[in-house]
Enzyme design. Structure first.
Site, short mmCIF file in Angstrom:
data_model
loop_
_atom_site.label_atom_id
_atom_site.label_comp_id
_atom_site.label_asym_id
_atom_site.label_seq_id
_atom_site.Cartn_x
_atom_site.Cartn_y
_atom_site.Cartn_z
CE LYS A 57 -3.83 -2.49 2.30
NZ LYS A 57 -4.40 -2.81 3.54
CD GLN A 101 -3.47 -4.67 6.49
OE1 GLN A 101 -3.44 -3.44 5.75
NE2 GLN A 101 -4.04 -5.78 6.23
CG ASP A 124 -10.10 -0.77 4.97
OD1 ASP A 124 -9.99 -1.11 3.91
OD2 ASP A 124 -9.41 -1.30 5.91
#
Length: 301
Positions: A57, A101, A124
């Site tokens: 990422k 994460q 997200d």
């Protein structure tokens, strides 16, 4: 039904195309508005798979010209310290997207951490406000994998109006949001799951079949309507079919679909790996640009 295999939906091709579009948009926002979209990724602990995802990422966000920050915290980080970092990122005007994460260490409350992220920076798409916006048909930051599925479907099938879609799996990460997106695309949508009666028969009704259950090769060829588009979201690590390799402890990644058999029935199919997974990071970059535009009050091009 012809003997030829289904057409492969190449996630690599579409992910590269999307990243190029994002890079162009980032360059335009910098040149015309002095705005550099910024992504902050937070990694707690040293999970090897998470390390790989986070590195990917960071590299991809830098490659498209974004401001990129990675915060690596030890596994014994307290809930208080993690929430304090999230609060600081919420207040940071150079950061437009925040991604914590998952999974987090067991000592931390995942729900509380996700709830602490500003919905406007929740790239997200997991905040309950974004889930509510999506369900209500309002502009939302949408989970990356479902959005990636939709891009692949639109690129492959074009207009989805009136098609029958079956989503196998009801997770908040994939199953539910992809069903909402299919509904917004004017599909007739069924969400199936482990308690669905005669699941194979339900799947056979689908023009679009999305498998997101986390069970290796669960979807068999006789579950699939001839010519259907099959989107395999599954990432399952299993022993090699070759007994010698399996005995040596070697594993490989397979999807939720029995790829070899289903390829002989479906019209289109995503490989796993090489399909949906590659789209996820590209959509994360797109979500960060979307968030930056909205926070700055700049209309979408």
């Amino acid at each position: 039904m012809p003997e030829s295999s289904a057409k492969l939906i190449d996630g690599k091709l579409y992910a590269e195309r999307l990243r190029a579009q994002v890079a162009d948009e980032v360059a335009m926002l910098k040149a015309e508005h002095g705005l550099q979209p910024g992504l902050a990724v937070v990694l707690v602990g040293e999970d090897p798979a998470s390390e790989i995802y986070v590195r990917s990422k960071g590299e991809h966000s830098l490659a498209v010209g974004m401001h990129s920050v990675t915060h690596r915290l030890p596994a014994d980080t307290t809930q208080h310290d993690l929430l304090r970092l999230v609060g600081a990122l919420n207040d940071d005007p150079t950061i437009h997207g925040i991604l914590v994460q998952l999974p987090l260490p067991k000592s931390l409350d995942e729900h509380a951490v996700l709830a602490a992220i500003s919905p406007d920076k929740d790239v997200d798409g997991l905040h309950v406000v974004n889930a509510g916006r999506l369900a209500s048909g309002l502009p939302a930051l949408t989970p990356c994998t479902p959005l990636g599925c939709m891009i692949l479907l639109r690129e492959t099938l074009g207009d989805l109006t009136g098609l029958r879609a079956v989503v196998v799996g009801r997770s908040v990460l994939v199953g539910r949001p992809v069903a909402q997106l299919l509904l917004q695309a004017d599909c007739t949508v069924t969400i199936a799951h482990s308690r669905t009666r005669d699941l194979p028969a339900v799947c056979r009704e689908a023009d679009i079949l999305v498998a997101a259950v986390g069970r290796p090769r669960m979807i068999k060829a006789d579950w699939v309507k001839p010519g259907a588009a099959v989107i395999d979201v599954g990432i399952n690590r299993v022993p090699f079919d070759d007994p010698a390799k399996a005995a040596a402890g070697r594993t490989k990644v397979v999807g939720d679909v029995d790829f070899k058999a289903v390829s002989q029935v479906a019209g289109w199919i995503t490989p796993a790996p090489g399909g949906v997974g590659l789209m996820t990071v590209a959509v994360l970059l797109q979500n960060t640009v979307t968030a930056a535009r909205r926070l700055a009050g700049i209309a979408t091009a």
